[in-house]
Design a protein around this motif. Structure first.
Motif, PDB file in Angstrom:
ATOM      1  N   GLU A  80     101.377  55.330  77.139  1.00 23.29           N
ATOM      2  CA  GLU A  80     102.225  55.864  76.078  1.00 23.29           C
ATOM      3  C   GLU A  80     103.408  56.644  76.651  1.00 23.29           C
ATOM      4  O   GLU A  80     104.316  57.012  75.922  1.00 23.29           O
ATOM      5  N   ASN A  81     103.395  56.924  77.941  1.00 17.99           N
ATOM      6  CA  ASN A  81     104.512  57.616  78.587  1.00 17.99           C
ATOM      7  C   ASN A  81     105.466  56.593  79.168  1.00 17.99           C
ATOM      8  O   ASN A  81     105.294  56.125  80.294  1.00 17.99           O
ATOM      9  N   LEU A  82     106.460  56.234  78.403  1.00 18.22           N
ATOM     10  CA  LEU A  82     107.431  55.238  78.839  1.00 18.22           C
ATOM     11  C   LEU A  82     108.418  55.856  79.817  1.00 18.22           C
ATOM     12  O   LEU A  82     108.659  57.064  79.787  1.00 18.22           O
ATOM     13  N   PRO A  83     109.044  55.064  80.685  1.00 16.10           N
ATOM     14  CA  PRO A  83     110.006  55.602  81.652  1.00 16.10           C
ATOM     15  C   PRO A  83     111.300  56.045  80.972  1.00 16.10           C
ATOM     16  O   PRO A  83     111.592  55.680  79.836  1.00 16.10           O
ATOM     17  N   ALA A  84     112.073  56.811  81.716  1.00 15.29           N
ATOM     18  CA  ALA A  84     113.282  57.414  81.155  1.00 15.29           C
ATOM     19  C   ALA A  84     114.265  56.386  80.625  1.00 15.29           C
ATOM     20  O   ALA A  84     114.914  56.605  79.597  1.00 15.29           O
ATOM     21  N   ILE A  85     114.406  55.242  81.307  1.00 23.17           N
ATOM     22  CA  ILE A  85     115.384  54.242  80.883  1.00 23.17           C
ATOM     23  C   ILE A  85     115.090  53.741  79.473  1.00 23.17           C
ATOM     24  O   ILE A  85     115.996  53.444  78.692  1.00 23.17           O
ATOM     25  N   TRP A  86     113.807  53.655  79.120  1.00 22.32           N
ATOM     26  CA  TRP A  86     113.437  53.186  77.776  1.00 22.32           C
ATOM     27  C   TRP A  86     113.944  54.163  76.719  1.00 22.32           C
ATOM     28  O   TRP A  86     114.505  53.768  75.700  1.00 22.32           O
ATOM     29  N   TYR A  87     113.774  55.469  76.975  1.00 21.65           N
ATOM     30  CA  TYR A  87     114.221  56.466  76.000  1.00 21.65           C
ATOM     31  C   TYR A  87     115.742  56.533  75.925  1.00 21.65           C
ATOM     32  O   TYR A  87     116.307  56.760  74.850  1.00 21.65           O
ATOM     33  N   ALA A  88     116.409  56.359  77.053  1.00 20.00           N
ATOM     34  CA  ALA A  88     117.875  56.361  77.045  1.00 20.00           C
ATOM     35  C   ALA A  88     118.398  55.225  76.172  1.00 20.00           C
ATOM     36  O   ALA A  88     119.389  55.382  75.444  1.00 20.00           O
ATOM     37  N   ILE A  89     117.728  54.072  76.237  1.00 18.89           N
ATOM     38  CA  ILE A  89     118.104  52.938  75.382  1.00 18.89           C
ATOM     39  C   ILE A  89     117.778  53.256  73.929  1.00 18.89           C
ATOM     40  O   ILE A  89     118.572  52.974  73.022  1.00 18.89           O
ATOM     41  N   ALA A  90     116.623  53.886  73.699  1.00 14.77           N
ATOM     42  CA  ALA A  90     116.176  54.176  72.337  1.00 14.77           C
ATOM     43  C   ALA A  90     117.137  55.086  71.591  1.00 14.77           C
ATOM     44  O   ALA A  90     117.275  54.986  70.372  1.00 14.77           O
ATOM     45  N   ILE A  91     117.809  56.004  72.305  1.00  9.59           N
ATOM     46  CA  ILE A  91     118.744  56.922  71.644  1.00  9.59           C
ATOM     47  C   ILE A  91     120.191  56.477  71.811  1.00  9.59           C
ATOM     48  O   ILE A  91     121.109  57.234  71.499  1.00  9.59           O
ATOM     49  N   GLU A  92     120.390  55.249  72.320  1.00  6.93           N
ATOM     50  CA  GLU A  92     121.734  54.662  72.459  1.00  6.93           C
ATOM     51  C   GLU A  92     122.672  55.525  73.308  1.00  6.93           C
ATOM     52  O   GLU A  92     123.840  55.700  72.975  1.00  6.93           O
TER      53      GLU A  92
END
Length: 513
Positions: free
Chosen positions: A416-428
């Motif tokens: 459930e702990n996704l890497p930082a790049i995934w979150y950066a994409i998620a918030i555009e």
């Protein structure tokens, strides 16, 4: 012939932005502010008009706003509350009509020259304290008490009026309400209890008036709590204000016959147990101050001072809240930046909590004191710093962590702990995506770098971008050869649907102001 949308009349442009926000949602709608100055001025009001904020999940925004650092989010929510209170007609929607009715009664007491909007603005600051996880919608009516020491019905318009009267220093109205039997330590739900409001405002005369009305000490059966001249509301209000003089008045009302005695509410100074009703009040007050002197002073009332483990818990709390004065104080006392019990408890460390809130100054302090940005990466828990910094939208913190050795491709045992790049994409966040890629972020995690076969992480990011209409993110991913081969939408494991609060940065102020 092409039409420049910026040439449209303001009313039409506002209408276009409103429907765009309704389509994109709150967070992505606020991103429109970055397009140009015209959009920057109008987008916020389009978000307000959409009423989407009534249902927007933003945990803890508004709660203890007096001491927390929300980076301007409390101002954003306050403006929305004011607009809703002034315009809502349906009393079944939120508590907006209730707040406006209290404001109208206050205006009647103030007499000619009073301004309803100005009164509403002041009361909405008080209403923020009674937040829910949906700050744009004050809590619904209920039959259960708000606080354990509150023995009043959940919704009582007279108690709410008493709190408002205390806030506006309307002593005649306060006296009338007290004579009717309304208790200043009880909460009418819209605002904090009147006695707490007086202490938060630093209104010593009002606080003394409430003290005169109360017994010395009264334990509330069924709640394992108490009320009296010395609190608990007044002590908590004084702590939120951070004012030692008001705290002294709250602890030691003028009715005390032995002023020199430091005992509190019948309990011996320096011998109070943390689990007693009075001890719980003091501990709650201690956690609601941003004044190190007050924190230290309250601790002296207890039989035992806080242990290192207890202080570490406080460091986590203040790092999450963004209270830099207390973080600096605790670090100076030698409180460790990592759990002194090792991995004994599944809690996020202070650095991660600071990253979640986008508190860059606190992140700097913790790093200077030896905080490891990769702490916990080898465990099923807790979260780790870089992904949470990315989810908060702070490019500054992400860069700082990378400079201090944070693993850009960190993958914990907890899926459930996704890497930082995934979150950066998620918030555009295009700049953040570019930074992470430049620092070696791997889009093929779980796949095959040699054959450029994407794993589930990159595929889910592309699927999310396509489903939510994030064209810029989809272009970046497809430009790296990412394709969706195994859609997650129907699998029940689509991360952007399961964890909206992680896509939604807790540092909402940077998006809104």
């Amino acid at each position: 012939m092409a039409i420049n949308i910026l040439d449209c009349p303001a009313e039409i442009l506002q209408h276009i932005l409103l429907f765009t926000v309704l389509n994109r949602g709150v967070k992505r709608g606020l991103r429109l502010r970055l397009v140009c100055k015209v959009f920057a001025d109008l987008t916020k009001y389009a978000v307000y008009q959409s009423l989407l904020l009534d249902h927007f999940y933003a945990p803890d925004v508004g709660y203890l706003w007096q001491i927390k650092n929300h980076h301007g989010a409390e101002t954003f929510w306050h403006k929305y509350l004011v607009q809703r209170v002034l315009t809502e007609k349906d009393s079944a929607v939120g508590r907006y009509v209730d707040i406006r009715e209290v404001a109208q009664q206050i205006c009647e007491e103030l007499g000619s020259g009073s301004d309803l909007r100005a009164t509403v603005q002041r009361l909405c600051w008080l209403a923020l304290d009674g937040k829910t996880t949906f700050p744009g919608r004050p809590r619904a009516r209920s039959s259960s008490p708000r606080e354990p020491y509150d023995d009043s019905p959940k919704y009582d318009p007279k108690l709410s009026l008493l709190s408002a009267a205390a806030h506006f220093s309307l002593m005649d109205l306060v006296d009338r309400l007290l004579s009717e039997g309304h208790c200043p330590t009880s909460c009418g739900d819209l605002f904090p209890p009147a006695m707490q409001v007086a202490a938060m405002d630093g209104n010593a005369n009002m606080l003394e008036r409430f003290q005169q009305h109360l017994p010395e000490y009264e334990e509330l059966l069924g709640f394992h709590e108490w009320r009296g001249k010395a609190g608990p509301c007044s002590v908590i209000g004084a702590a939120l204000r951070g004012d030692m003089d008001i705290l002294s008045l709250a602890l030691y009302p003028p009715s005390r016959t032995t002023i020199q005695n430091k005992d509190y509410a019948g309990q011996v100074f320096g011998e109070i147990g943390t689990l007693s009703p009075v001890g719980r009040t003091l501990r709650k007050a201690q956690r609601r101050t941003n004044n190190p002197e007050m924190f230290d002073f309250i601790d002296k009332f207890f039989k035992e001072s806080m242990s290192v483990t207890d202080l570490y818990t406080e460091l986590i709390w203040y790092s999450r809240a963004g209270v830099i004065s207390m973080v600096r104080y605790l670090l100076a006392k030698g409180v460790p930046v990592h759990n002194p019990l090792g991995y004994a408890r599944p809690v996020d460390p202070p650095l991660v909590e600071a990253c979640k809130g986008g508190h860059d100054e606190i992140v700097d302090l913790l790093l200077q004191h030896g905080a490891d940005p990769n702490y916990g990466a080898d465990r099923m828990w807790p979260h780790t710093a870089l992904p949470m910094a990315a989810s908060s939208g702070s490019l500054t913190i992400v860069r700082r962590l990378l400079d201090h050795g944070a693993c850009v491709n960190e993958l914990t045992e907890n899926l459930e702990n996704l890497p930082a790049i995934w979150y950066a994409i998620a918030i555009e966040h295009t700049q953040m995506v570019e930074l992470l890629l430049a620092r070696g972020a791997n889009l093929y995690a779980g796949g095959d770098v040699e054959t450029k076969t994407a794993g589930w992480m990159a595929e889910s990011a592309l699927e999310m971008a396509l489903e939510l209409g994030m064209d810029s993110m989809a272009d970046i991913l497809r430009g790296h050869g990412i394709m969706v081969t195994s859609p997650m939408t129907n699998s029940g494991y689509a991360p952007w649907k399961r964890w909206p609060m992680l896509i939604t940065a807790s540092n909402f102020g940077e998006w809104a102001e």
